[in-house]
Design an enzyme around this catalytic site. Sequence first.
Site, PDB file in Angstrom:
ATOM      1  N   ASP A 197       5.113   7.257 -14.971  1.00 21.14           N
ATOM      2  CA  ASP A 197       3.969   7.747 -15.839  1.00 21.14           C
ATOM      3  C   ASP A 197       3.436   6.419 -16.471  1.00 21.14           C
ATOM      4  OD1 ASP A 197       6.263   7.834 -17.187  1.00 21.14           O
ATOM      5  OD2 ASP A 197       5.701   9.356 -18.605  1.00 21.14           O
ATOM      6  N   GLU A 282      19.023   2.953 -22.933  1.00 20.06           N
ATOM      7  CA  GLU A 282      18.487   1.557 -22.646  1.00 20.06           C
ATOM      8  C   GLU A 282      19.861   0.622 -23.042  1.00 20.06           C
ATOM      9  OE1 GLU A 282      16.336   3.606 -24.049  1.00 20.06           O
ATOM     10  OE2 GLU A 282      14.532   3.350 -22.963  1.00 20.06           O
TER      11      GLU A 282
END
Length: 336
Positions: A197, A282
Amino acid sequence: MKMRLKLKTVFVLYFMVSLLGLLYALMQLGQRCDCTEHNTMKDRAIARLRDEVHKLQEEVKRSDIKPSKKSDQPTIYVITPTYARLVQKAELTRLSQTFLHVPQLHWVVVEDAEQPTALVRSLLASSGLAYTQLHTLTPKDRKLQEGDPSWLKPRGAEQRNEGLRWLREMASASRGQQGANAHTAVEDAVVYFADDDNTYSLKLFEEMRDTKRVSVWPVGLVGAMRFERPLVEGGKVVGFHTGWRPNRPFPIDMAGFAVSLRLVLANPEARFDGNAQMGYLESSLLQGLVTMEQLEPKADLCTKVLVWHTRTEKPKMKREEALQKQGLGSDPNVEV
Ligand code: UGA
Ligand code: MN
């Protein structure tokens, strides 16, 4: 009589003038013109143009506008987790058309699905890209449920790990097949995790292409801020500009870093933790790979935003549902 005479004179005069004109033209045709001057001018112009062409050829040879050979530059493996929803085809179409402009890119699309879907299969087949279609279903206890806030559980973790697994397998197969040289070329590749996205500038891919270990750059429209970014001093990352939990090991969005395949292969255990706390996904990968000091700042020392964490609005289906109840919904055979 007078009148007739006059007419006759006019005719005779007309005849004479035409005849003279014709004679003159014939004489001119027969005569040899003095073209030498004309020709030397032409020759000089041609010689000048030849020089010009030669000069340009030399310049092209010297400059780096060399027609780039495909294998010259490291491949960028872009890993994209994706899942079935109304906007999926639109998202993947936009992404594929961005990636078409990037040389030496291989798209690894990992579906959050039990089986590969026909929609993704045919989209990839007609994309014109080099690609690999993978799939792995996020276990139910790790998946967001209807009504859960979007931050409750990490998304796309299992899919990115599946992408890493494929890369490691592919690299070891190509090592076995093609000997030492090919092995080096594969290891020079770069791995980037691109959600379906976001919005990606083409410049971003050239920034990451020479990643040695882990390269980093700003991400726009993320973390409820205009942008987040690594802070750079003396060419090194010394901290992070972020509004939330700055003490996370790597407070960087997934879109803000790329990893060299060599590093991925050298750390066979490195992967995303599907149970990571919000905002630590992350870090769960990067912690096993680098230290902050080793990060390579890109995008003009992290001063340029080349990727945006855009999020697509969920389309409203109120009218569709109302029409469906009357048997008048949009044709379900049309793929959207
Ligand atoms: C933010 C980060 O930008 C993501 O990289 C990170 O994975 C996520 O938070 C997180 O903390 O897990 P956000 O926009 O909130 O991203 O997440 P999504 O864009 O909804 O999902 C990230 C990726 O996972 C997308 O490519 C999406 O297609 C995929 N996804 C999402 C799945 O494969 N399965 C799902 O059930 C949901
Ligand atoms: Mn997103």
